[in-house]
Design a protein around this motif. Structure first.
Motif, PDB file in Angstrom:
ATOM      1  N   ILE A  51      27.179 -60.905 -30.401  1.00 42.11           N
ATOM      2  CA  ILE A  51      28.325 -59.856 -29.895  1.00 42.11           C
ATOM      3  C   ILE A  51      28.564 -59.761 -28.353  1.00 42.11           C
ATOM      4  O   ILE A  51      29.628 -60.130 -27.973  1.00 42.11           O
ATOM      5  CB  ILE A  51      28.192 -58.476 -30.483  1.00 42.11           C
ATOM      6  N   LYS A  52      27.538 -59.786 -27.709  1.00 43.53           N
ATOM      7  CA  LYS A  52      27.822 -59.940 -25.982  1.00 43.53           C
ATOM      8  C   LYS A  52      28.242 -61.249 -25.771  1.00 43.53           C
ATOM      9  O   LYS A  52      29.107 -61.247 -24.677  1.00 43.53           O
ATOM     10  CB  LYS A  52      26.156 -59.663 -25.492  1.00 43.53           C
ATOM     11  N   TRP A  53      27.914 -62.219 -26.455  1.00 41.69           N
ATOM     12  CA  TRP A  53      28.075 -63.545 -25.886  1.00 41.69           C
ATOM     13  C   TRP A  53      29.589 -63.927 -26.311  1.00 41.69           C
ATOM     14  O   TRP A  53      30.390 -64.160 -25.381  1.00 41.69           O
ATOM     15  CB  TRP A  53      27.311 -64.726 -26.811  1.00 41.69           C
ATOM     16  N   VAL A  54      30.078 -63.160 -27.519  1.00 42.53           N
ATOM     17  CA  VAL A  54      31.596 -63.793 -27.491  1.00 42.53           C
ATOM     18  C   VAL A  54      32.372 -62.678 -26.800  1.00 42.53           C
ATOM     19  O   VAL A  54      33.694 -63.005 -26.155  1.00 42.53           O
ATOM     20  CB  VAL A  54      32.092 -63.335 -29.137  1.00 42.53           C
ATOM     21  N   THR A  93      28.836 -68.203 -42.387  1.00 43.95           N
ATOM     22  CA  THR A  93      29.927 -68.264 -42.871  1.00 43.95           C
ATOM     23  C   THR A  93      31.155 -67.702 -41.953  1.00 43.95           C
ATOM     24  O   THR A  93      30.691 -66.799 -41.180  1.00 43.95           O
ATOM     25  CB  THR A  93      30.235 -67.582 -44.227  1.00 43.95           C
ATOM     26  N   PHE A  94      32.138 -67.944 -42.123  1.00 42.12           N
ATOM     27  CA  PHE A  94      33.449 -67.240 -41.312  1.00 42.12           C
ATOM     28  C   PHE A  94      34.653 -67.424 -42.258  1.00 42.12           C
ATOM     29  O   PHE A  94      35.282 -68.422 -42.107  1.00 42.12           O
ATOM     30  CB  PHE A  94      33.740 -67.685 -39.885  1.00 42.12           C
ATOM     31  N   GLY A  95      35.067 -66.399 -43.035  1.00 38.83           N
ATOM     32  CA  GLY A  95      36.015 -66.719 -43.807  1.00 38.83           C
ATOM     33  C   GLY A  95      36.571 -65.603 -44.386  1.00 38.83           C
ATOM     34  O   GLY A  95      36.201 -64.229 -44.218  1.00 38.83           O
ATOM     35  N   PRO A  96      37.643 -65.557 -45.287  1.00 40.73           N
ATOM     36  CA  PRO A  96      38.388 -64.312 -46.062  1.00 40.73           C
ATOM     37  C   PRO A  96      37.563 -63.670 -46.753  1.00 40.73           C
ATOM     38  O   PRO A  96      36.693 -64.430 -47.586  1.00 40.73           O
ATOM     39  CB  PRO A  96      39.739 -64.815 -46.231  1.00 40.73           C
ATOM     40  N   THR A  97      37.334 -62.513 -46.824  1.00 38.89           N
ATOM     41  CA  THR A  97      36.712 -61.728 -47.986  1.00 38.89           C
ATOM     42  C   THR A  97      37.639 -60.511 -48.571  1.00 38.89           C
ATOM     43  O   THR A  97      38.597 -60.145 -47.452  1.00 38.89           O
ATOM     44  CB  THR A  97      35.327 -60.911 -47.486  1.00 38.89           C
ATOM     45  N   PHE A  98      37.434 -59.977 -49.596  1.00 39.49           N
ATOM     46  CA  PHE A  98      38.430 -59.202 -50.334  1.00 39.49           C
ATOM     47  C   PHE A  98      37.629 -58.103 -50.681  1.00 39.49           C
ATOM     48  O   PHE A  98      36.687 -57.829 -51.423  1.00 39.49           O
ATOM     49  CB  PHE A  98      38.981 -59.923 -51.511  1.00 39.49           C
ATOM     50  N   ARG A  99      38.476 -56.888 -50.594  1.00 39.84           N
ATOM     51  CA  ARG A  99      37.907 -55.615 -51.115  1.00 39.84           C
ATOM     52  C   ARG A  99      38.853 -54.788 -51.462  1.00 39.84           C
ATOM     53  O   ARG A  99      39.821 -54.379 -51.093  1.00 39.84           O
ATOM     54  CB  ARG A  99      37.127 -54.562 -50.059  1.00 39.84           C
ATOM     55  N   ALA A 100      38.811 -54.233 -52.912  1.00 45.31           N
ATOM     56  CA  ALA A 100      39.673 -53.494 -53.625  1.00 45.31           C
ATOM     57  C   ALA A 100      39.493 -52.026 -53.480  1.00 45.31           C
ATOM     58  O   ALA A 100      39.467 -51.604 -54.430  1.00 45.31           O
ATOM     59  CB  ALA A 100      39.864 -53.962 -54.983  1.00 45.31           C
ATOM     60  N   ALA A 148      35.085 -68.592 -30.002  1.00 41.83           N
ATOM     61  CA  ALA A 148      33.911 -68.184 -29.484  1.00 41.83           C
ATOM     62  C   ALA A 148      32.790 -67.963 -30.602  1.00 41.83           C
ATOM     63  O   ALA A 148      31.603 -68.278 -30.414  1.00 41.83           O
ATOM     64  CB  ALA A 148      33.911 -66.859 -28.615  1.00 41.83           C
ATOM     65  N   VAL A 149      33.001 -67.475 -31.709  1.00 43.36           N
ATOM     66  CA  VAL A 149      32.278 -67.263 -32.676  1.00 43.36           C
ATOM     67  C   VAL A 149      31.481 -68.658 -33.060  1.00 43.36           C
ATOM     68  O   VAL A 149      30.486 -68.978 -33.429  1.00 43.36           O
ATOM     69  CB  VAL A 149      33.005 -66.647 -34.073  1.00 43.36           C
ATOM     70  N   HIS A 150      32.324 -69.563 -33.462  1.00 41.05           N
ATOM     71  CA  HIS A 150      31.880 -70.889 -33.885  1.00 41.05           C
ATOM     72  C   HIS A 150      30.986 -71.543 -32.907  1.00 41.05           C
ATOM     73  O   HIS A 150      29.917 -72.171 -33.103  1.00 41.05           O
ATOM     74  CB  HIS A 150      32.958 -71.974 -34.248  1.00 41.05           C
ATOM     75  N   THR A 151      31.550 -71.389 -31.544  1.00 43.31           N
ATOM     76  CA  THR A 151      31.020 -71.802 -30.354  1.00 43.31           C
ATOM     77  C   THR A 151      29.350 -71.467 -30.482  1.00 43.31           C
ATOM     78  O   THR A 151      28.364 -72.330 -30.178  1.00 43.31           O
ATOM     79  CB  THR A 151      31.751 -71.948 -29.024  1.00 43.31           C
ATOM     80  N   TYR A 152      29.339 -70.196 -30.592  1.00 39.62           N
ATOM     81  CA  TYR A 152      28.012 -69.454 -30.289  1.00 39.62           C
ATOM     82  C   TYR A 152      27.104 -70.071 -31.507  1.00 39.62           C
ATOM     83  O   TYR A 152      25.904 -70.557 -31.313  1.00 39.62           O
ATOM     84  CB  TYR A 152      28.211 -67.947 -30.501  1.00 39.62           C
ATOM     85  N   PHE A 153      27.459 -70.155 -32.773  1.00 39.82           N
ATOM     86  CA  PHE A 153      26.505 -70.645 -33.649  1.00 39.82           C
ATOM     87  C   PHE A 153      26.212 -72.101 -33.734  1.00 39.82           C
ATOM     88  O   PHE A 153      25.139 -72.492 -33.738  1.00 39.82           O
ATOM     89  CB  PHE A 153      27.045 -70.238 -35.074  1.00 39.82           C
TER      90      PHE A 153
END
Ligand code: 4AD
Ligand code: MG
Length: 477
Positions: free
Chosen positions: A263-266, A221-228, A140-145
């Motif tokens: 957010i509503k769309w997904v 973007t739609f990918g992994p991110t990292f927080r220590a 849904a995220v990809h489709t929306y954008f």
């Protein structure tokens, strides 16, 4: 013969025909009824065996968790609880699952127990439903954008910049940690490293997405991110997936409009496409609620809650208005927040955010125009000189789900801000270039994908909405 999924068998497959299906045994009752699931749906197909026709040893090897192939006739079911069933004519065991040692038994396991079995927990109904929803939400995220003119942009994972300036990065290095090369000050000399400088895993793809928005117009973007960050909470992961749209020629209001619409769309997408899984998760939550005291029970069942968010406006409130509300509020019988906001400029804690959403407004809230000193360096300074065009979307049961802003597009103002915060211009020379060559108003935000999945599934702990969670002291595999 066509190989056919359980979902199709239970839905559109014509009856009175020979079918073949592969899957895992959920339960095996009375040496006669196999409930088979192949992951295509939360529901099982009942397969009926005439055990006298089969070898006893083979019948004995059918147990919960075994992988089997079934062939037989699809017929209307005599029993209650299912419309069709398979009268088994042939079956083959792909792999047995020893009943004494297989951890996933046909009974209720605690989520804590299942967290220790991350490789097998997706075989339970709860986790299979959550992970199918996670997949549907990604789609849904990809489709929306894609429908709305955004280009999918792949931000680098290894980066030299600290986008959030919070110093919560995982260092990436090819140096021998026991014997790193040192410079004359005795510090590690990253110039001798693989990348010739200090590098980290990305905390956000935003800065790079800005570069692309300033040429392609609208990107995400739609990918992994990292927080220590050492946050052992039900809302934080060390590795999480973030969705970050970035738009040229869009201001903070456009940004808030996009966040709300997206957010509503997904949410609508999963309401329309994932009914079976949502119903299962709703029932699971209702069962769980029964054991809670009345005051802690959720006001709306899961699906109603999702519909409410999809159909109603989010409330937009400035930080200054929110602080006034909080100062005049009595959150509970003790009439006190644990952390009292003494003065304008203090950061909100999650108890404040949740109070605003769950008790005061009773709907999702977008807070905007935060004090500059509690937000990141790249946010657009307002004309008052003390607030920035930031926005956070706050959700019931979750707290912050989105953080975003209009970006500072003026070179001198950005340089001044970096100087004030001690950020080296040499580190971000390319980011400053974007303000030197064809700068323009632009905005974007980051949505924590796991927090969205938590909201959509009602799962209380973020560790239960990502396949293999990475949290402090926990990355066993
Ligand atoms: O508010 P954050 O830190 O904002 C940014 O990183 C911006 N650069 C985004 C942008 O404007 N492009 O993070 C954005 C969202 C949060 O609202 C939260 O939903 C999620 O990312 N998030 C986390 N989710 C799980 N675990 C963590 N440790 C998270 N930290 C942030
Ligand atoms: Mg934030």
């Amino acid at each position: 013969m066509e190989r056919i999924s359980v979902k199709k068998l239970l839905g559109t497959a014509p009856i009175h025909q020979e079918v073949e299906v592969n899957g895992w045994v959920k339960t095996f009752r009375s040496n006669r009824f196999i409930a088979l699931n192949d992951g295509s749906t939360i529901n099982n197909i009942q397969c009926v065996i005439d055990f006298e026709k089969f070898d006893e040893a083979i019948i004995k090897s059918i147990s919960t968790g075994a992988a089997i192939k079934i062939k037989g006739n699809l017929v209307e079911s005599q029993g209650r609880g299912q419309s069709v069933e398979i009268q088994v004519s042939e079956f083959q065991i792909h792999g047995t699952a020893d009943a004494d040692t297989y951890p996933i038994q046909p009974k209720k396991h605690s989520l804590e127990f299942l967290r220790e079995k991350a490789h097998l927990r997706v075989r339970t109904n709860t986790f299979s439903a959550v992970m199918r929803l996670r997949s549907a939400l990604s789609y849904a995220v990809h489709t929306y954008f894609q429908k709305n003119g955004f280009y999918y942009f792949h931000a680098p994972i290894i980066t030299g910049s600290d986008a959030e300036g919070a110093g919560e990065m995982f260092r990436v290095t090819a140096l021998d940690p026991k014997n790193p090369p040192l410079n004359e000050n005795g510090d590690v000399n990253y110039k001798e490293d693989f990348f010739g400088k200090e590098t980290n895993l990305t905390v956000s793809g935003q800065l790079e997405a800005e570069a692309y928005a300033m040429a392609l117009g609208k990107v995400y973007t739609f990918g992994p991110t990292f927080r220590a960050e050492n946050s052992n909470t039900s809302r934080h992961l060390a590795e999480f997936w973030m969705i970050e749209p970035e738009m040229a020629f869009h201001d903070l209001n456009d940004n808030m409009d996009l966040a709300e619409d997206f957010i509503k769309w997904v949410i609508k997408y999963i309401l329309e496409n994932c009914g079976d899984d949502l119903q299962f998760l709703e029932k699971r939550l209702l069962d769980e609620e029964k054991s809670k005291p009345q005051a802690e029970r959720s006001e709306l069942p899961l699906i109603e809650k999702l519909k409410f968010v999809a159909d109603n406006n989010f409330k937009r409130v400035s930080y200054t208005e929110a602080i006034d509300i909080l100062r005049n509020s009595k959150p509970n019988k003790k009439k006190k927040f644990e952390y009292i906001i003494e003065e304008w400029g203090a950061d909100l804690q999650s108890e404040h955010e949740r109070y605003l959403v769950e008790k005061h407004f009773k709907c999702p809230v977008i807070l905007f125009d935060y004090p500059a000193n509690i937000k990141a360096f790249y946010m657009r300074l307002n004309e008052d000189g003390k607030t920035v065009r930031a926005m956070d979307v706050l959700f019931p049961g979750i707290g912050e789900i989105v953080g975003g802003s209009q970006r500072e597009e003026r070179l001198e103002v950005l340089q001044q801000k970096m100087a004030d915060l001690g950020i080296d211009e040499e580190e971000l020379w390319w980011y400053l270039d974007l303000r030197k060559f064809g700068t323009a108003v632009h905005s974007g935000f980051g949505l924590g994908f796991e927090r969205l999945v938590q909201f959509a599934t009602g799962m209380g702990n973020i560790r239960d909405v990502i396949p293999f969670p990475r949290t402090p002291q926990n990355a066993a595999f």
